[in-house]
Scaffold this motif. Structure first.
Motif, mmCIF file in Angstrom:
data_model
loop_
_atom_site.group_PDB
_atom_site.id
_atom_site.type_symbol
_atom_site.label_atom_id
_atom_site.label_comp_id
_atom_site.label_asym_id
_atom_site.label_seq_id
_atom_site.Cartn_x
_atom_site.Cartn_y
_atom_site.Cartn_z
ATOM 1 N N HIS A 1 0.837 -1.217 0.000
ATOM 2 C CA HIS A 1 0.000 0.000 0.000
ATOM 3 C C HIS A 1 0.866 1.259 0.000
ATOM 4 N N ASP B 1 1.013 2.797 3.598
ATOM 5 C CA ASP B 1 0.274 4.025 3.273
ATOM 6 C C ASP B 1 1.220 5.216 3.055
ATOM 7 N N LYS C 1 -6.840 0.505 -7.592
ATOM 8 C CA LYS C 1 -7.009 1.016 -6.230
ATOM 9 C C LYS C 1 -8.059 2.114 -6.283
ATOM 10 N N PHE D 1 0.290 2.974 -6.349
ATOM 11 C CA PHE D 1 -0.927 3.445 -7.023
ATOM 12 C C PHE D 1 -1.216 4.874 -6.644
ATOM 13 N N HIS E 1 1.291 5.108 -2.106
ATOM 14 C CA HIS E 1 0.815 6.088 -3.085
ATOM 15 C C HIS E 1 2.021 6.852 -3.621
ATOM 16 N N HIS F 1 -6.540 -0.883 5.622
ATOM 17 C CA HIS F 1 -6.612 -0.359 6.999
ATOM 18 C C HIS F 1 -7.468 -1.262 7.906
HETATM 19 ZN ZN LIG Z 1 -4.450 4.271 0.252
#
Ligand SMILES: [Zn+2]
Length: 264
Positions: free
Chosen positions: A6, A226, A113, A54, A8, A174
């Motif tokens: 995960h 994250d 995503k 993503f 970004h 999450h």
């Molecule tokens: Zn995310």
């Protein structure tokens, strides 16, 4: 091996603004700057071998631009360490989702995503349901889930998606509900989906994180940071401080990820 499922990423030109927007949305300070170089450096420092990367599209016109960008980064990272695996994105209001999904596949992206709270549509919107039908049995779908302030990504909505598409490989990020991980249990305990631990342990605490992993089963949990909200190297230290057995740790750190990416 360690896979962060995960992260970004943003093009260098817009990373500062994108990171500022996320910080404002969640009202917490961002640990990192959102660039590819920053993410790769954290991976090297922390011993993370691969990142699943993503970016979500706030508007339909951004979808092909973001999908091209993610594919170009994955290509640019070929042969380098850490490696990157890309997921694309979709938007409820796009005109021709079917052909964009074909393009995502051709670009070598492994799935999509969505961030319904930032994209401002319900996970179980009718138009989204039509898109999941095209993804089912074919591509991974990672869903941001849960926000106490909004209903777009409520666990109840994702539960409806899972019921409608039992063969969809879905990841409820999450622990199935950011800020709602305990509520999420009611919906996901007996449904088949995966979860990631990103943006969770600072809120649940170590003991509850361990309990949630054991309730869902380690074979359903993925490690994730994250990024850029958190530094992946620090997230790995935090994860490794959980009192898990070695077999559970291996599943979460890479074996589950390889399995759903079709590599294990
Ligand atoms: Zn995310």
């Amino acid at each position: 091996m360690v896979i962060d499922f995960h992260s970004h990423i943003y093009p260098d030109k817009i990373a500062a603004r994108a990171v500022e927007n996320i910080g404002e949305f969640y009202r917490i300070p961002m640990a990192c700057d959102g660039t590819v170089a920053n993410l790769a450096a954290s991976g090297l420092r922390g011993g993370i071998d691969r990142f699943v990367v993503f970016s979500a599209a706030a508007a339909p016109a951004q979808v092909p631009v973001i999908n091209d960008y993610i594919a170009s980064v994955v290509k640019e990272r070929e042969g380098k360490s850490p490696a990157f695996t890309g997921l694309g994105t979709l938007h409820r209001d796009m005109e021709d989702p079917a052909s964009e999904i074909e393009r995502i596949a051709r670009l070598g992206l492994k799935g999509i995503k969505l961030h319904p709270d930032m994209q401002k549509f319900d996970i179980d919107d009718k138009k989204m349901m039509d898109m999941y039908a095209l993804l089912e049995g074919r591509m991974i779908a990672v869903f941001h889930t849960g926000d106490y302030r909004y209903g777009f990504s409520h666990p109840a909505r994702l539960a409806r998606v899972l019921d409608a598409f039992p063969r969809l490989t879905a990841v409820a990020a999450h622990f199935g509900g950011w800020s709602l991980h305990d509520l999420a249990l009611e919906y996901f305990r007996n449904r088949s989906c995966y979860f990631d631990v990103s943006s969770s342990i600072p809120y649940t605490g170590r003991e509850r994180a361990l309990e949630l992993i054991r309730i869902y089963g380690a074979e359903r949990i993925l490690f994730g940071s994250d990024f850029p909200m958190w530094d992946p190297a620090s997230c790995l230290d935090e994860f490794n401080s959980l009192r898990l057995r070695d077999d559970e740790r291996e599943l979460i750190l890479y074996k589950n990820a390889l399995r759903i990416l079709g590599e294990g």
